[in-house]
Every structure is written in structure tokens, then in C-alpha cells.
Design a protein around this motif. Structure first.
Motif, PDB file in Angstrom:
ATOM      1  N   SER A 155      68.003 112.315  60.185  1.00 44.57           N
ATOM      2  CA  SER A 155      67.383 111.577  61.278  1.00 44.57           C
ATOM      3  C   SER A 155      66.585 110.412  60.704  1.00 44.57           C
ATOM      4  N   PRO A 156      66.737 109.213  61.278  1.00 49.41           N
ATOM      5  CA  PRO A 156      65.969 108.079  60.752  1.00 49.41           C
ATOM      6  C   PRO A 156      64.477 108.172  61.064  1.00 49.41           C
ATOM      7  N   ALA A 157      64.103 109.049  61.978  1.00 47.86           N
ATOM      8  CA  ALA A 157      62.688 109.152  62.359  1.00 47.86           C
ATOM      9  C   ALA A 157      62.249 110.602  62.312  1.00 47.86           C
ATOM     10  N   GLY A 158      60.949 110.805  62.280  1.00 41.57           N
ATOM     11  CA  GLY A 158      60.410 112.162  62.254  1.00 41.57           C
ATOM     12  C   GLY A 158      59.251 112.225  61.283  1.00 41.57           C
ATOM     13  N   MET A 159      58.701 113.420  61.128  1.00 43.55           N
ATOM     14  CA  MET A 159      57.570 113.557  60.212  1.00 43.55           C
ATOM     15  C   MET A 159      58.001 113.205  58.788  1.00 43.55           C
ATOM     16  N   THR A 160      57.026 112.767  57.993  1.00 38.34           N
ATOM     17  CA  THR A 160      57.345 112.428  56.605  1.00 38.34           C
ATOM     18  C   THR A 160      57.537 113.715  55.801  1.00 38.34           C
ATOM     19  N   LEU A 161      58.155 113.576  54.621  1.00 34.93           N
ATOM     20  CA  LEU A 161      58.299 114.747  53.754  1.00 34.93           C
ATOM     21  C   LEU A 161      56.917 115.270  53.355  1.00 34.93           C
ATOM     22  N   ASP A 162      56.019 114.340  53.108  1.00 34.08           N
ATOM     23  CA  ASP A 162      54.664 114.729  52.728  1.00 34.08           C
ATOM     24  C   ASP A 162      54.030 115.611  53.811  1.00 34.08           C
ATOM     25  N   GLU A 163      54.236 115.235  55.060  1.00 29.23           N
ATOM     26  CA  GLU A 163      53.698 116.042  56.177  1.00 29.23           C
ATOM     27  C   GLU A 163      54.410 117.388  56.247  1.00 29.23           C
ATOM     28  N   HIS A 164      55.711 117.380  56.036  1.00 28.66           N
ATOM     29  CA  HIS A 164      56.474 118.626  56.127  1.00 28.66           C
ATOM     30  C   HIS A 164      56.030 119.613  55.046  1.00 28.66           C
ATOM     31  N   LEU A 165      55.837 119.119  53.836  1.00 34.13           N
ATOM     32  CA  LEU A 165      55.465 120.012  52.734  1.00 34.13           C
ATOM     33  C   LEU A 165      54.025 120.497  52.852  1.00 34.13           C
ATOM     34  N   GLY A 166      53.128 119.615  53.245  1.00 37.21           N
ATOM     35  CA  GLY A 166      51.719 119.996  53.409  1.00 37.21           C
ATOM     36  C   GLY A 166      51.189 120.684  52.156  1.00 37.21           C
ATOM     37  N   GLN A 167      50.503 121.803  52.359  1.00 44.22           N
ATOM     38  CA  GLN A 167      49.880 122.496  51.230  1.00 44.22           C
ATOM     39  C   GLN A 167      50.892 123.193  50.317  1.00 44.22           C
ATOM     40  N   ALA A 168      52.128 123.287  50.761  1.00 42.74           N
ATOM     41  CA  ALA A 168      53.157 123.867  49.876  1.00 42.74           C
ATOM     42  C   ALA A 168      53.340 123.024  48.623  1.00 42.74           C
ATOM     43  N   LYS A 169      52.904 121.771  48.671  1.00 42.60           N
ATOM     44  CA  LYS A 169      53.019 120.908  47.482  1.00 42.60           C
ATOM     45  C   LYS A 169      52.291 121.514  46.289  1.00 42.60           C
ATOM     46  N   GLU A 170      51.157 122.160  46.571  1.00 43.73           N
ATOM     47  CA  GLU A 170      50.384 122.736  45.449  1.00 43.73           C
ATOM     48  C   GLU A 170      51.182 123.836  44.754  1.00 43.73           C
ATOM     49  N   GLN A 171      52.021 124.531  45.496  1.00 45.89           N
ATOM     50  CA  GLN A 171      52.854 125.568  44.890  1.00 45.89           C
ATOM     51  C   GLN A 171      53.974 124.956  44.063  1.00 45.89           C
ATOM     52  N   ILE A 172      54.514 123.846  44.553  1.00 43.88           N
ATOM     53  CA  ILE A 172      55.538 123.139  43.766  1.00 43.88           C
ATOM     54  C   ILE A 172      54.907 122.638  42.474  1.00 43.88           C
ATOM     55  N   ASP A 173      53.659 122.162  42.554  1.00 44.17           N
ATOM     56  CA  ASP A 173      52.935 121.748  41.333  1.00 44.17           C
ATOM     57  C   ASP A 173      52.882 122.905  40.335  1.00 44.17           C
ATOM     58  N   LEU A 174      52.532 124.091  40.840  1.00 45.54           N
ATOM     59  CA  LEU A 174      52.417 125.259  39.954  1.00 45.54           C
ATOM     60  C   LEU A 174      53.755 125.581  39.282  1.00 45.54           C
ATOM     61  N   PHE A 175      54.814 125.448  40.048  1.00 44.10           N
ATOM     62  CA  PHE A 175      56.153 125.740  39.520  1.00 44.10           C
ATOM     63  C   PHE A 175      56.508 124.762  38.396  1.00 44.10           C
ATOM     64  N   VAL A 176      56.252 123.484  38.631  1.00 43.35           N
ATOM     65  CA  VAL A 176      56.641 122.447  37.669  1.00 43.35           C
ATOM     66  C   VAL A 176      55.714 122.453  36.454  1.00 43.35           C
ATOM     67  N   GLU A 177      54.445 122.748  36.686  1.00 39.89           N
ATOM     68  CA  GLU A 177      53.474 122.693  35.589  1.00 39.89           C
ATOM     69  C   GLU A 177      53.541 123.933  34.688  1.00 39.89           C
ATOM     70  N   GLN A 178      54.498 124.805  34.934  1.00 39.23           N
ATOM     71  CA  GLN A 178      54.790 125.805  33.907  1.00 39.23           C
ATOM     72  C   GLN A 178      55.232 125.097  32.631  1.00 39.23           C
ATOM     73  N   SER A 179      55.731 123.875  32.784  1.00 36.00           N
ATOM     74  CA  SER A 179      56.033 123.045  31.621  1.00 36.00           C
ATOM     75  C   SER A 179      54.785 122.251  31.272  1.00 36.00           C
ATOM     76  N   PRO A 180      54.366 122.283  29.992  1.00 38.52           N
ATOM     77  CA  PRO A 180      53.199 121.471  29.622  1.00 38.52           C
ATOM     78  C   PRO A 180      53.455 119.984  29.818  1.00 38.52           C
ATOM     79  N   GLN A 181      54.725 119.595  29.893  1.00 34.25           N
ATOM     80  CA  GLN A 181      55.046 118.181  30.166  1.00 34.25           C
ATOM     81  C   GLN A 181      55.257 117.918  31.658  1.00 34.25           C
ATOM     82  N   GLY A 182      55.154 118.958  32.464  1.00 38.04           N
ATOM     83  CA  GLY A 182      55.345 118.771  33.901  1.00 38.04           C
ATOM     84  C   GLY A 182      56.782 118.450  34.268  1.00 38.04           C
TER      85      GLY A 182
END
Ligand code: FES
Ligand code: FE
Length: 438
Positions: A155-182
Motif C-alpha cells: 500500500s502506498p499509504a499507511g502507518m510508517t514502519l517505525d510506528e508499526h514496530l514501536g517498542q519492538a525495535k528495542e528487541q530487534i536491537d537486542l537481537f542484533v547487538e548479540q554481535s559486538p559489531q552490531g
């Protein structure tokens, strides 16, 4: 926001404490899920780490629609519709690879890695109004990514990905930061499985803290025998929480303090090959406190609605095929910047639970198919999702939480599902405190 006209009364099918079995069995509902959820909202497509070099591509789907995820010459990740603008042939047949260009097999139109039309055989058959600029491979209308996780929306319109992810972003951070290089690498192959049951059984089950002591009893006992550690994470008063972020994004949250458990987990590191080096590199990269959080909960246990699951080392992607057929893809990830032994350990651990001969995932699949069989008995068509309804609570950050075995996560999924299916997509679903029964 206008309400869509649908002959299906979703209000009547999804209650706070129960859902009607028809949501797993009605092909018309599946069709509306494709249109409303998968062909409109944000859907996870792939990880940029799967296509590190220019020309690297893979073919996947957004809902039913075939899509090529490709890295172009400028290094940008593109999502191109896998459909020739001439007469609709699928231009790419290979699941993954590296391409200098995409050439349609039917009449030879050739497209650059960024989707632009490069050449048309016998172009003089078109008049002067024909412009190659008008006939590139069509792009997925909206593409966005977070820490390498690429999402598309048709869809060309709708909520942004940032809005969709919301606080789940912090969990994605945790997943990726298992690598010291991120940075994570997603190049270790894929476990693929299919099952004869509805796709929603997979996303509900992955966020279900009630079942492991039963479905995975043999596995938990084997762990205890081998390590001496009694895994009681999933008991009724366990250390963890079920958490609802809203927008259908939910998780099993192991972070709440439990000193004994933390000490046990930390004490394993020095005895793990490469463990001490790894711990030091995390502390150097993120500081002691964050490093400890990553070590305890870095694997996270998250659903990003509707089709992305992060658990431990793996990215899991759910692909609905029909009302009672589902495909699932498991991508075990490796970490950049860690000792080789640690990455090996990640892979071996993944295989032990999730592999074809693993001790865990095959048992879950059996449950999904038994679910679908059970749904055929329709004298009482309801499924109960009331567990812990009386004791869920809102945290200061706005998320709803309950005990690890409570159905906070299932209610979070269904609340958002109903909102999308009832209304045009775009409205965020906040995790509201459920107010009681039907
Ligand atoms: Fe692709 Fe004709 S359909 S070139
Ligand atoms: Fe399970």
C-alpha cells in the motif's frame, strides 16, 4: 477511518476471552487476511545480510505476490515485483543467487539490478511514444528497514514502519547487538518446513509460554540431565513475562530480574569455548550493564506481526499458503566479530531443537495439525484465550504484561487482527487492558 464492507462479522468472531474456530477454517477469511493484512500492511521480506553483494538476490513473497529482493549496483536493497511489465511473466525463477541483470524468458526484455528496463528486442516495433523509463519492474510501493530487517508494504499509504514496530525495535536491537559489531550474517542456510494447518497457529505458538512444559517435556528433561540446570522458565510463577507491545507485536520476556537464573547463565560463559572473549568484546562495545542484558536476553523472543519471529539465534518467517497450509522458513544467524566456536555453538544449538531431527520444533508442528483436526468438531466452536485475563497489568511504558504462561500474547495478536480485519489498515492498536469476557 472508514469501515470496510465485509459480510464477515469479525466482532462476533473475536472476543476478549475467546475466538471462534471459523477464523482458522473459513477460506473467505483467509482471502480477506491476504488483502487486508498481507497486501496492505508492513510484511517482513528478508534481511539485508542475505544479499551482501551487488546483484545478490532472493525471490520471496509478500502474501501471495512474488517479489525479488535485490541489492543494486549502488548497494541499495530494492524490492521489485517479479512480473514482467510486458505480458506478466515472472522474470526470476531462481530462489536466490547473483544476477548481472534479470532477463525475461518470454520475449527477452532485460532489466537492470535496480529494476530499470535496459533493453527491448526489436524495439522498432513500438512507436516513438514508447519510453523504456515507463516499463521497469514495478517496485513495492513502500520499502523500509530497521537494522537490516527489510519490510515491504504493497500500500502506498499507511502507518510508517517505525510506528508499526514501536517498542519492538528495542528487541530487534537486542537481537542484533548479540554481535559486538552490531551486525548479523544470514548466510547459513534455511530450515524449511510446512504443515497442514492455519498460519496463525505458528505465530500464536511461538509466543506461548504455557505449552513448553508439556509439548517439550522430553527436551527440558534432557537439558536438566545434561547440565544439571532445571529449566523452570515456563512454570506458572516463572521469571519471565508475556508482553504485548500493541500492533500485534508481542513477546516472551526473560529480562525481569531473577538473580539465581542470571548467575547460572553467566557462570556458563567462562566454560563455553570463546565465551570469555565474547563477554569482553560485548562489554567493550556496549558497557557492562548492556552486555549483561544482551547475554541474558539478547536472543529475544519476539513476534513482529504478522510474519516475523525472532527467537534465540534464528529469524523465522511465516508464509501462509491457504487456510490450512503454511510454510515456515528458519534462518539461523551468525554474529560478526565473535569467535568461530561461538558461531558454531549457535548453529549446533539451533539444529538440536529446530532441525528436522531436533527435539523441539517437530513437536510443535504436530500440535498445529492436531489443532486443525480438532476444529472439525464444531458442537462448541470456541477457543479460549482467557488465561491470566484477571491478572494482566499495564507497565509504565504502556505495554501489557502477564505471567509467562498467560495468554497476554495471544490476546495481543487477536486484538490487532480484529482491528485490521474490521477497519481499513493504518490504525495502530494500543495494548488495552481487556475488560472481561464476551
Ligand atoms: Fe516478459 Fe514478454 S512477458 S518479455
Ligand atoms: Fe514449542
Amino acid at each position: 477511518m472508514a469501515t470496510r464492507q465485509s459480510p464477515i462479522d469479525y466482532e462476533a468472531l473475536v472476543k476478549n476471552d475467546r475466538i471462534h474456530g471459523r477464523v482458522y477454517t473459513d477460506p473467505d477469511i483467509f482471502e480477506e487476511e491476504m488483502t487486508t493484512i498481507f497486501h496492505r500492511g508492513w510484511v517482513y521480506v528478508g534481511h539485508a545480510g542475505e544479499i551482501p553483494q551487488p546483484g545478490d538476490f532472493r525471490v520471496t513473497r509478500i502474501g501471495r505476490q512474488s517479489v525479488i529482493m535485490v541489492r543494486d549496483d549502488a548497494g541499495q536493497v530494492r524490492l521489485l515485483m517479479n512480473r514482467c511489465p510486458h505480458r506478466a511473466n515472472a522474470v526470476c525463477q531462481t530462489e536466490r543467487g547473483n544476477a548481472s541483470a534479470f532477463r525475461c524468458a518470454y520475449h527477452g526484455w532485460t532489466f537492470r539490478r535496480n529494476g530499470e528496463l535496459a533493453s527491448v528486442p526489436y524495439q522498432d516495433g513500438y512507436d516513438a511514444s514508447f519510453r523504456k523509463e515507463d516499463f521497469g519492474l514495478r517496485r513495492v510501493p513502500r520499502v523500509d528497514s530497521y537494522r537490516g530487517f527489510v519490510f515491504g508494504s504493497l500500500s502506498p499509504a499507511g502507518m510508517t514502519l517505525d510506528e508499526h514496530l514501536g517498542q519492538a525495535k528495542e528487541q530487534i536491537d537486542l537481537f542484533v547487538e548479540q554481535s559486538p559489531q552490531g551486525e548479523i550474517k544470514v548466510r547459513s542456510g534455511i530450515h524449511k518446513y510446512g504443515y497442514a494447518a492455519n498460519w496463525k497457529f505458528q505465530i500464536e505458538n511461538a509466543m506461548d509460554g504455557y505449552h513448553p512444559n508439556f509439548v517439550h517435556q522430553a527436551f527440558l528433561r534432557a537439558i536438566q540431565k545434561r547440565t544439571g540446570i532445571k529449566v523452570d522458565t515456563f512454570s506458572g510463577n516463572s521469571i519471565g513475562l508475556t508482553r504485548d507491545f500493541g500492533n500485534g507485536n508481542v513477546m516472551l520476556d526473560y529480562r525481569p530480574n531473577n538473580k539465581a537464573n542470571r548467575e547460572k547463565m553467566m557462570s556458563l560463559l567462562p566454560t563455553t569455548a570463546g565465551g570469555s572473549d565474547y563477554e569482553e568484546s560485548l562489554v567493550a562495545a556496549y558497557g557492562k550493564e548492556r552486555a549483561e542484558e544482551i547475554l541474558i536476553a539478547g536472543g529475544t523472543h519476539l513476534l513482529v506481526f504478522p510474519n516475523l519471529i525472532l527467537i534465540g539465534v534464528q529469524i523465522r518467517v511465516v508464509q501462509p499458503l491457504s487456510i490450512d497450509q503454511t510454510e515456515v522458513f528458519l534462518y539461523p544467524t551468525l554474529l560478526e566479530g565473535v569467535p568461530h566456536e561461538l558461531n558454531l555453538k549457535r548453529l549446533r544449538g539451533h539444529e538440536a531443537f529446530y532441525g528436522p531431527a531436533g527435539s523441539g520444533a517437530p513437536d510443535d508442528l504436530e500440535m498445529f495439525e492436531r489443532n486443525q483436526i480438532g476444529l472439525s468438531a464444531e458442537v462448541d466452536p470456541w477457543l479460549l484465550i482467557a488465561r491470566g485475563l484477571h491478572r494482566e497489568r499495564r507497565e509504565p511504558d504502556g505495554t501489557l504484561v502477564g505471567h509467562m504462561t498467560d495468554e497476554v500474547t495471544q490476546r495481543g495478536i487477536w486484538r490487532h487482527w480484529k482491528k485490521l480485519m474490521t477497519h481499513a489498515a493504518g490504525a495502530a492498536t494500543q495494548p488495552r487492558r481487556a475488560s472481561g469476557g464476551a
